[in-house]
Design a protein around this motif. Structure first.
Motif, PDB file in Angstrom:
ATOM      1  N   TRP A  57       8.143   7.179 -10.317  1.00  0.00           N
ATOM      2  CA  TRP A  57       7.615   7.223  -8.892  1.00  0.00           C
ATOM      3  C   TRP A  57       7.327   5.761  -8.510  1.00  0.00           C
ATOM      4  O   TRP A  57       6.955   5.244  -9.372  1.00  0.00           O
ATOM      5  CB  TRP A  57       6.569   8.241  -8.726  1.00  0.00           C
ATOM      6  CG  TRP A  57       5.068   7.854  -9.191  1.00  0.00           C
ATOM      7  CD1 TRP A  57       4.793   7.516 -10.346  1.00  0.00           C
ATOM      8  CD2 TRP A  57       3.984   7.711  -8.400  1.00  0.00           C
ATOM      9  NE1 TRP A  57       3.465   7.091 -10.389  1.00  0.00           N
ATOM     10  CE2 TRP A  57       2.834   7.317  -9.304  1.00  0.00           C
ATOM     11  CE3 TRP A  57       3.733   7.547  -6.841  1.00  0.00           C
ATOM     12  CZ2 TRP A  57       1.710   6.914  -8.593  1.00  0.00           C
ATOM     13  CZ3 TRP A  57       2.353   7.126  -6.477  1.00  0.00           C
ATOM     14  CH2 TRP A  57       1.318   6.828  -7.289  1.00  0.00           C
ATOM     15  N   HIS A  58       7.583   5.458  -7.212  1.00  0.00           N
ATOM     16  CA  HIS A  58       7.182   4.169  -6.826  1.00  0.00           C
ATOM     17  C   HIS A  58       5.592   3.922  -6.615  1.00  0.00           C
ATOM     18  O   HIS A  58       5.013   4.385  -5.737  1.00  0.00           O
ATOM     19  CB  HIS A  58       8.144   3.871  -5.583  1.00  0.00           C
ATOM     20  CG  HIS A  58       9.346   4.001  -5.597  1.00  0.00           C
ATOM     21  ND1 HIS A  58      10.350   4.236  -4.511  1.00  0.00           N
ATOM     22  CD2 HIS A  58      10.331   3.872  -6.733  1.00  0.00           C
ATOM     23  CE1 HIS A  58      11.268   4.395  -5.123  1.00  0.00           C
ATOM     24  NE2 HIS A  58      11.486   4.069  -6.236  1.00  0.00           N
ATOM     25  N   ARG A  59       5.005   2.996  -7.412  1.00  0.00           N
ATOM     26  CA  ARG A  59       3.555   2.777  -7.246  1.00  0.00           C
ATOM     27  C   ARG A  59       3.617   1.786  -6.148  1.00  0.00           C
ATOM     28  O   ARG A  59       4.379   0.980  -6.001  1.00  0.00           O
ATOM     29  CB  ARG A  59       3.209   2.120  -8.714  1.00  0.00           C
ATOM     30  CG  ARG A  59       3.232   3.586  -9.711  1.00  0.00           C
ATOM     31  CD  ARG A  59       2.951   2.952 -10.865  1.00  0.00           C
ATOM     32  NE  ARG A  59       2.727   4.029 -12.212  1.00  0.00           N
ATOM     33  CZ  ARG A  59       3.969   4.210 -12.679  1.00  0.00           C
ATOM     34  NH1 ARG A  59       5.052   3.887 -12.453  1.00  0.00           N
ATOM     35  NH2 ARG A  59       3.911   5.119 -13.599  1.00  0.00           N
ATOM     36  N   SER A  60       2.402   1.405  -5.728  1.00  0.00           N
ATOM     37  CA  SER A  60       1.923   0.470  -4.858  1.00  0.00           C
ATOM     38  C   SER A  60       0.840  -0.368  -5.388  1.00  0.00           C
ATOM     39  O   SER A  60       0.311  -0.190  -6.218  1.00  0.00           O
ATOM     40  CB  SER A  60       1.371   0.845  -3.380  1.00  0.00           C
ATOM     41  OG  SER A  60       0.021   1.442  -3.641  1.00  0.00           O
ATOM     42  N   GLY A  61       1.083  -1.772  -4.847  1.00  0.00           N
ATOM     43  CA  GLY A  61       0.157  -2.644  -5.460  1.00  0.00           C
ATOM     44  C   GLY A  61      -1.278  -2.413  -5.395  1.00  0.00           C
ATOM     45  O   GLY A  61      -2.231  -2.369  -6.272  1.00  0.00           O
ATOM     46  N   GLU A  62      -1.848  -1.869  -4.261  1.00  0.00           N
ATOM     47  CA  GLU A  62      -3.111  -1.595  -3.960  1.00  0.00           C
ATOM     48  C   GLU A  62      -3.540  -0.304  -4.690  1.00  0.00           C
ATOM     49  O   GLU A  62      -4.648  -0.638  -5.386  1.00  0.00           O
ATOM     50  CB  GLU A  62      -3.333  -0.850  -2.347  1.00  0.00           C
ATOM     51  CG  GLU A  62      -4.613  -0.562  -2.068  1.00  0.00           C
ATOM     52  CD  GLU A  62      -4.845  -0.064  -0.926  1.00  0.00           C
ATOM     53  OE1 GLU A  62      -5.858  -0.360  -0.146  1.00  0.00           O
ATOM     54  OE2 GLU A  62      -3.869   0.413  -0.358  1.00  0.00           O
ATOM     55  N   PRO A  67       5.099  -7.345  -0.463  1.00  0.00           N
ATOM     56  CA  PRO A  67       5.272  -6.609   1.135  1.00  0.00           C
ATOM     57  C   PRO A  67       5.976  -7.221   1.810  1.00  0.00           C
ATOM     58  O   PRO A  67       6.572  -6.495   2.877  1.00  0.00           O
ATOM     59  CB  PRO A  67       3.902  -6.373   1.525  1.00  0.00           C
ATOM     60  CG  PRO A  67       2.886  -7.565   0.276  1.00  0.00           C
ATOM     61  CD  PRO A  67       3.619  -7.689  -0.742  1.00  0.00           C
ATOM     62  N   LEU A  68       6.383  -8.382   1.687  1.00  0.00           N
ATOM     63  CA  LEU A  68       7.205  -9.061   2.689  1.00  0.00           C
ATOM     64  C   LEU A  68       8.528  -9.106   2.327  1.00  0.00           C
ATOM     65  O   LEU A  68       9.717  -9.634   2.957  1.00  0.00           O
ATOM     66  CB  LEU A  68       6.758 -10.669   3.067  1.00  0.00           C
ATOM     67  CG  LEU A  68       5.440 -10.825   3.543  1.00  0.00           C
ATOM     68  CD1 LEU A  68       5.082 -12.270   3.564  1.00  0.00           C
ATOM     69  CD2 LEU A  68       5.332 -10.125   4.848  1.00  0.00           C
ATOM     70  N   ASN A  69       9.027  -8.775   0.991  1.00  0.00           N
ATOM     71  CA  ASN A  69      10.272  -8.541   0.822  1.00  0.00           C
ATOM     72  C   ASN A  69      11.223  -7.342   1.354  1.00  0.00           C
ATOM     73  O   ASN A  69      10.904  -6.490   1.535  1.00  0.00           O
ATOM     74  CB  ASN A  69      10.326  -8.205  -0.693  1.00  0.00           C
ATOM     75  CG  ASN A  69      11.881  -8.286  -1.293  1.00  0.00           C
ATOM     76  OD1 ASN A  69      12.768  -8.163  -0.655  1.00  0.00           O
ATOM     77  ND2 ASN A  69      11.935  -8.133  -2.749  1.00  0.00           N
ATOM     78  N   PRO A  70      12.213  -7.790   2.314  1.00  0.00           N
ATOM     79  CA  PRO A  70      12.891  -6.961   3.075  1.00  0.00           C
ATOM     80  C   PRO A  70      13.772  -5.868   2.474  1.00  0.00           C
ATOM     81  O   PRO A  70      14.193  -5.074   3.132  1.00  0.00           O
ATOM     82  CB  PRO A  70      13.499  -8.005   4.122  1.00  0.00           C
ATOM     83  CG  PRO A  70      13.853  -9.072   3.261  1.00  0.00           C
ATOM     84  CD  PRO A  70      12.723  -9.271   2.392  1.00  0.00           C
ATOM     85  N   SER A  71      14.038  -6.353   1.283  1.00  0.00           N
ATOM     86  CA  SER A  71      15.036  -5.273   0.385  1.00  0.00           C
ATOM     87  C   SER A  71      14.357  -3.741   0.504  1.00  0.00           C
ATOM     88  O   SER A  71      13.187  -3.593   0.353  1.00  0.00           O
ATOM     89  CB  SER A  71      15.118  -5.742  -0.921  1.00  0.00           C
ATOM     90  OG  SER A  71      16.015  -4.652  -1.720  1.00  0.00           O
ATOM     91  N   ASN A  88       0.876  -1.023   0.078  1.00  0.00           N
ATOM     92  CA  ASN A  88      -0.114  -0.088  -0.175  1.00  0.00           C
ATOM     93  C   ASN A  88       0.841   1.138   0.196  1.00  0.00           C
ATOM     94  O   ASN A  88       1.857   1.182   0.089  1.00  0.00           O
ATOM     95  CB  ASN A  88      -0.949  -0.055   1.099  1.00  0.00           C
ATOM     96  CG  ASN A  88      -0.353  -0.091   2.593  1.00  0.00           C
ATOM     97  OD1 ASN A  88       0.948   0.295   2.719  1.00  0.00           O
ATOM     98  ND2 ASN A  88      -0.913  -0.540   3.543  1.00  0.00           N
ATOM     99  N   ARG A  89       0.177   2.272   0.021  1.00  0.00           N
ATOM    100  CA  ARG A  89       0.867   3.743  -0.288  1.00  0.00           C
ATOM    101  C   ARG A  89       1.956   3.911   1.116  1.00  0.00           C
ATOM    102  O   ARG A  89       3.023   4.385   1.023  1.00  0.00           O
ATOM    103  CB  ARG A  89       0.297   4.766  -0.314  1.00  0.00           C
ATOM    104  CG  ARG A  89       0.655   6.055  -0.325  1.00  0.00           C
ATOM    105  CD  ARG A  89       1.859   6.328  -1.085  1.00  0.00           C
ATOM    106  NE  ARG A  89       1.737   6.014  -2.301  1.00  0.00           N
ATOM    107  CZ  ARG A  89       2.697   5.588  -3.365  1.00  0.00           C
ATOM    108  NH1 ARG A  89       3.958   5.752  -2.807  1.00  0.00           N
ATOM    109  NH2 ARG A  89       2.584   4.976  -4.546  1.00  0.00           N
ATOM    110  N   VAL A  90       1.324   3.625   2.057  1.00  0.00           N
ATOM    111  CA  VAL A  90       2.192   3.967   3.532  1.00  0.00           C
ATOM    112  C   VAL A  90       3.215   3.202   3.490  1.00  0.00           C
ATOM    113  O   VAL A  90       4.307   3.325   3.924  1.00  0.00           O
ATOM    114  CB  VAL A  90       1.195   3.827   4.688  1.00  0.00           C
ATOM    115  CG1 VAL A  90       2.007   3.742   5.909  1.00  0.00           C
ATOM    116  CG2 VAL A  90      -0.065   4.736   4.853  1.00  0.00           C
ATOM    117  N   GLY A  91       3.138   1.783   3.317  1.00  0.00           N
ATOM    118  CA  GLY A  91       4.153   0.898   3.415  1.00  0.00           C
ATOM    119  C   GLY A  91       5.283   1.218   2.389  1.00  0.00           C
ATOM    120  O   GLY A  91       6.565   0.827   2.492  1.00  0.00           O
ATOM    121  N   THR A  92       4.792   1.558   1.174  1.00  0.00           N
ATOM    122  CA  THR A  92       5.695   1.740   0.008  1.00  0.00           C
ATOM    123  C   THR A  92       6.570   3.088   0.290  1.00  0.00           C
ATOM    124  O   THR A  92       7.683   2.821   0.333  1.00  0.00           O
ATOM    125  CB  THR A  92       4.946   1.920  -1.255  1.00  0.00           C
ATOM    126  OG1 THR A  92       4.400   0.923  -1.678  1.00  0.00           O
ATOM    127  CG2 THR A  92       5.767   2.405  -2.472  1.00  0.00           C
TER     128      THR A  92
END
Length: 240
Positions: free
Chosen positions: A117-122, A187-191, A97-101
């Motif tokens: 820009w970095h898009r989010s999946g949601e 979202p679980l990718n720690p990189s 989502n936007r907050v996590g991204t």
């Protein structure tokens, strides 16, 4: 027969389409760290859609690879995984989502970075749903192709990096489906680096389903789901 169709989604890219029954959809990652989130719906009655819990429970699995199927909430097969050179695809991790991204990769905006820009999946999935008269209420858990997520004994989930460059997975549509794709991070990718792998989607005619088909015969639950699907389409044959 119809001519093959191909589209390449760059990092952050999105795409959706209604795809007819009996098509082969090959997804190919250009680099490592790929993650292509996918939602599936009945193309013309989208209240029927991919059901993650039933698909996993029926096949006694926590991941997808060749032989597995993606079941709907009506007990039918939306698509089958017919070929796979990756070996593990994540059905559990969800979408960014936007907050996590912004938290993980740094705050970006279209106004400042334009298409970089970095898009989010949601956000991507919602935009594509709107194109088909669906809304954020129609979001559900996607399949994250090319990602590996394992479940630990304590119930936690952990992302496992795997080589994806040049690898592919093929889906066969068993119904007319609406497919929605977002090439955004798991979202679980720690990189802390936003993934840079493009993914190509190629749609072509699939070979007929034979009696010894890997997906049909994977388990008894799969065969019953295929029979439900075949029966539903047999009743529609010849309808106007």
């Amino acid at each position: 027969m119809t001519s093959p169709f191909s589209i390449t989604l760059q990092p952050g890219g999105k795409w959706s389409a209604r795809i007819g029954k009996g098509k082969s959809i090959t997804l190919t990652a250009a680099g490592d760290g790929a993650n292509l989130s996918a939602l599936l719906y009945d193309a013309f009655h989208p209240s029927e859609r991919y059901n993650m819990p039933d698909s996993l429970k029926a096949q006694h699995t926590a991941f997808y690879t060749a032989g597995h199927v993606l079941m709907s909430d009506q007990g039918r097969v939306l698509a089958s995984v017919t070929e796979d050179t990756v070996g593990w695809h994540d059905p559990l991790g969800g979408y960014t989502n936007r907050v996590g991204t912004d938290s993980k990769y740094g705050s970006t905006s279209y106004q400042q970075e334009r298409n970089a820009w970095h898009r989010s999946g949601e956000e991507n999935l919602v935009v594509e749903l709107y194109r088909h008269n669906l809304t954020p209420r129609d979001l559900s858990t996607p399949v994250n192709f090319f990602s590996k997520v394992i479940c630990e004994l304590d119930g936690s989930m952990r992302y496992i990096p795997q080589e994806t460059a040049g690898r592919s997975v093929a889906l066969r549509t068993e119904m007319d489906v609406l497919m929605v794709f977002s090439n955004t991070p798991n979202p679980l990718n720690p990189s802390k680096d936003y993934p840079e792998s493009a993914v190509t989607i190629c749609v072509a005619d699939a070979a007929p389903v034979l009696e010894d088909d890997l997906c049909v015969n994977h388990c008894g639950e799969n065969r019953r789901a295929f029979e439900n699907t075949w029966n539903a389409y047999a009743l529609m044959r010849g309808a106007n």
